[in-house]
Design a protein around this motif. Structure first.
Motif, PDB file in Angstrom:
ATOM      1  N   TRP A   1       0.286  -1.370  -0.333  1.00 48.22           N
ATOM      2  CA  TRP A   1       0.301  -0.200   0.378  1.00 48.22           C
ATOM      3  C   TRP A   1       0.940   0.726  -0.101  1.00 48.22           C
ATOM      4  N   LEU A   2       1.791   1.157   0.839  1.00 43.63           N
ATOM      5  CA  LEU A   2       2.554   2.155   1.088  1.00 43.63           C
ATOM      6  C   LEU A   2       3.486   2.554  -0.587  1.00 43.63           C
ATOM      7  N   PHE A   3       3.986   1.794  -0.909  1.00 41.45           N
ATOM      8  CA  PHE A   3       4.159   1.823  -2.204  1.00 41.45           C
ATOM      9  C   PHE A   3       3.756   2.014  -3.552  1.00 41.45           C
ATOM     10  N   ILE A   4       2.411   2.000  -3.351  1.00 38.99           N
ATOM     11  CA  ILE A   4       1.083   2.195  -4.282  1.00 38.99           C
ATOM     12  C   ILE A   4       0.931   3.371  -4.157  1.00 38.99           C
ATOM     13  N   GLY A   5       0.874   4.032  -3.316  1.00 37.88           N
ATOM     14  CA  GLY A   5       0.873   5.257  -2.372  1.00 37.88           C
ATOM     15  C   GLY A   5       1.770   6.176  -2.716  1.00 37.88           C
ATOM     16  N   GLN A   6       3.519   5.845  -3.169  1.00 39.79           N
ATOM     17  CA  GLN A   6       4.238   6.627  -3.006  1.00 39.79           C
ATOM     18  C   GLN A   6       3.996   7.018  -4.633  1.00 39.79           C
ATOM     19  N   HIS A   7       4.126   6.182  -5.426  1.00 39.75           N
ATOM     20  CA  HIS A   7       3.800   6.235  -6.690  1.00 39.75           C
ATOM     21  C   HIS A   7       2.821   6.892  -6.830  1.00 39.75           C
ATOM     22  N   THR A   8       2.018   6.410  -6.748  1.00 41.78           N
ATOM     23  CA  THR A   8       0.039   8.068  -7.213  1.00 41.78           C
ATOM     24  C   THR A   8       0.757   8.955  -6.943  1.00 41.78           C
ATOM     25  N   THR A   9       1.271   9.064  -5.359  1.00 42.54           N
ATOM     26  CA  THR A   9       1.482  11.142  -5.023  1.00 42.54           C
ATOM     27  C   THR A   9       2.810  11.313  -5.997  1.00 42.54           C
TER      28      THR A   9
ATOM     29  N   LYS B   1       3.106  10.656  -9.395  1.00 44.60           N
ATOM     30  CA  LYS B   1       2.927  10.855 -10.447  1.00 44.60           C
ATOM     31  C   LYS B   1       1.751  11.894 -10.336  1.00 44.60           C
ATOM     32  N   GLN B   2       1.033  12.245  -9.426  1.00 43.32           N
ATOM     33  CA  GLN B   2       0.238  13.862  -8.757  1.00 43.32           C
ATOM     34  C   GLN B   2       1.033  14.817  -9.210  1.00 43.32           C
ATOM     35  N   ALA B   3       2.340  14.167  -8.295  1.00 41.18           N
ATOM     36  CA  ALA B   3       3.462  15.541  -7.459  1.00 41.18           C
ATOM     37  C   ALA B   3       3.952  16.027  -9.471  1.00 41.18           C
ATOM     38  N   ASP B   4       4.136  15.400 -10.449  1.00 40.85           N
ATOM     39  CA  ASP B   4       4.319  15.013 -11.450  1.00 40.85           C
ATOM     40  C   ASP B   4       2.915  15.611 -12.434  1.00 40.85           C
ATOM     41  N   GLN B   5       2.103  15.795 -12.571  1.00 39.79           N
ATOM     42  CA  GLN B   5       1.021  16.191 -12.980  1.00 39.79           C
ATOM     43  C   GLN B   5       1.532  17.743 -12.568  1.00 39.79           C
ATOM     44  N   VAL B   6       0.587  17.808 -11.677  1.00 38.21           N
ATOM     45  CA  VAL B   6       0.514  19.296 -10.858  1.00 38.21           C
ATOM     46  C   VAL B   6       1.858  20.131 -11.229  1.00 38.21           C
ATOM     47  N   TYR B   7       3.251  19.976 -11.267  1.00 35.33           N
ATOM     48  CA  TYR B   7       3.929  20.631 -11.916  1.00 35.33           C
ATOM     49  C   TYR B   7       4.298  21.113 -13.171  1.00 35.33           C
ATOM     50  N   THR B   8       3.568  19.534 -13.884  1.00 35.90           N
ATOM     51  CA  THR B   8       3.519  19.720 -15.378  1.00 35.90           C
ATOM     52  C   THR B   8       2.330  21.509 -15.758  1.00 35.90           C
ATOM     53  N   GLU B   9       1.043  20.576 -15.493  1.00 38.32           N
ATOM     54  CA  GLU B   9       0.122  22.726 -14.927  1.00 38.32           C
ATOM     55  C   GLU B   9       0.728  23.111 -14.449  1.00 38.32           C
ATOM     56  N   THR B  10       1.058  23.083 -13.923  1.00 38.08           N
ATOM     57  CA  THR B  10       1.894  24.544 -12.888  1.00 38.08           C
ATOM     58  C   THR B  10       2.468  25.098 -14.299  1.00 38.08           C
ATOM     59  N   LEU B  11       3.584  24.728 -14.345  1.00 37.54           N
ATOM     60  CA  LEU B  11       4.465  24.652 -15.529  1.00 37.54           C
ATOM     61  C   LEU B  11       3.494  25.592 -16.941  1.00 37.54           C
TER      62      LEU B  11
END
Length: 404
Positions: free
Chosen positions: A268-276, A278-288
């Motif tokens: 669960w931690l691994f999946i959560g970290q992976h999801t987080t 991906k979300q961080a990468d998505q937020v960075y892309t949209e912010t950029l």
């Protein structure tokens, strides 16, 4: 562990047993019924049911004795050698002692013990419980009187009274080496002395010293049973220890549950970290993307720091920054109730010119002028750069500069 004497009574076809210290023989089945199930027993076998042979095996290594004994005893056995259980039991005067007994007899004994829920641990030859030196002991075997004889290297067994003379003739023959000494034991002294007189009269000079004792042999028997004796349960009859299944420890199910929980938590931690991530990468892309649309042409070096500078107005270019005019725009927009009349479609900020460009949609040109006038009233430079009519009203562009 119970220790009893056992003897096969051929004429009755049953096994008899008796306590070590008494000659009170009874059927083994009757005795077994009186003891608890699964009682562990050590059986002392009567010499009536086995034969002891002293065999000379010159040149045979100790590790090969068990293989060589059946061939050496083949001529001395009544039946085929395959029908006997032959057990090597030490050496004396360069001769190997071998016990031979019927395999069928052993099977019958073990089957009867199993039938009556007795656990047999050892089967000991009775004559091996005697004094280790040259000795004769008065003994009764299931109603028959006789003598237990132990002459290491010559003879070991039980002889009834009727056959005693013939056996002595064979053992004390002039061709045999004389015996250095002899111990004769009997429950009554006159029995031992009578046999002593017979030997001294008939076999003068064949024995050095003869000692008579009042003895039933129990002391020697208990002493010998306390040590290591030959167990006849060998080969196919060998006792195999059965390991009792122990109940599972109470904590093992909990440990298994904890292990499963740990695996699931890790996943669960691994999946959560992976999801987080991906979300961080998505937020960075949209912010950029948003930053580039707001500040076109500006070089992106440290996005997080550049956004904070724009928001706080701490950039290197002189001006009020980005936050101040946008805040004023939001205030005007709310106080003039322009939400329905003027819709902001997009917003761009030019850092070099300190200028904000609004793409708006209004129902008429007057509403654009109203917005412009309200901005100027708040101290901003505002200009309607363009306005065009379409089916939904007026599309316009308003530029908002620095403070007036």
């Amino acid at each position: 562990m119970e220790t009893i004497k056992v003897q096969w009574q051929a004429n009755a076809g049953l096994w008899l047993c008796a306590p070590l210290d008494k000659n009170q023989w009874q059927p083994l089945a009757d005795w077994a019924d009186a003891v608890a199930d699964l009682t562990q027993v050590r059986l002392v076998l009567s010499p009536v049911n086995y034969a002891t042979h002293w065999v000379s095996l010159p040149g045979v290594a100790s590790r090969h004795i068990n293989r060589a004994l059946p061939f050496a005893l083949e001529e001395a056995l009544v039946d085929d050698v395959s029908q006997y259980l032959i057990v090597a039991a030490g050496q004396s005067d360069k001769k190997v002692r071998a016990y031979a007994l019927s395999s069928d007899l052993v099977e019958r004994l073990l089957e009867e013990c199993s039938l009556h829920h007795l656990t047999v641990r050892e089967l000991i030859p009775l004559t091996q419980c005697m004094n280790t030196g040259n000795s004769l002991l008065r003994s009764e075997q299931a109603g028959s009187n006789g003598w237990l004889i132990n002459l290491p290297g010559r003879f070991e067994g039980w002889v009834p009274d009727t056959a005693m003379s013939a056996v002595l003739d064979s053992l004390l023959d002039e061709e045999q080496e004389p015996l250095a000494d002899l111990i004769i034991g009997a429950p009554m002294l006159d029995q031992a002395q009578l046999l002593k007189s017979t030997i001294e009269t008939g076999y003068s000079g064949r024995i050095g010293a003869i000692e008579c004792r009042v003895s039933d042999g129990l002391a020697d028997m208990h002493s010998r049973l306390g040590g290591k004796l030959t167990n006849l349960l060998t080969g196919q009859f060998q006792v195999r220890e059965v390991t009792e299944a122990k109940p599972a420890a109470w904590w093992r199910p909990l440990a298994a549950m904890a292990a499963v929980w740990l695996v699931l938590l890790t996943a669960w931690l691994f999946i959560g970290q992976h999801t987080t991530r991906k979300q961080a990468d998505q937020v960075y892309t949209e912010t950029l993307s948003l930053y580039k649309s707001l500040f076109p042409g500006e070089r992106i070096r440290m996005l997080d720091r550049q956004i904070r500078e724009k928001v706080s107005g701490q950039g290197t270019v002189q001006g009020d920054g980005f936050l101040s005019p946008v805040g004023t725009l939001a205030k005007v927009y709310a106080t003039q109730n322009l939400q329905k009349q003027v819709q902001v479609m997009s917003l761009r900020y030019n850092d070099k010119l300190q200028e904000i460009t609004l793409e708006v949609q209004a129902s008429s040109l007057n509403e654009l002028q109203t917005l412009k006038a309200a901005l100027e009233k708040e101290g901003l430079n505002a200009e309607v750069a363009s306005a065009t009519n379409d089916k939904d009203g007026v599309k316009g562009r308003i530029r908002i500069g620095g403070a007036a």
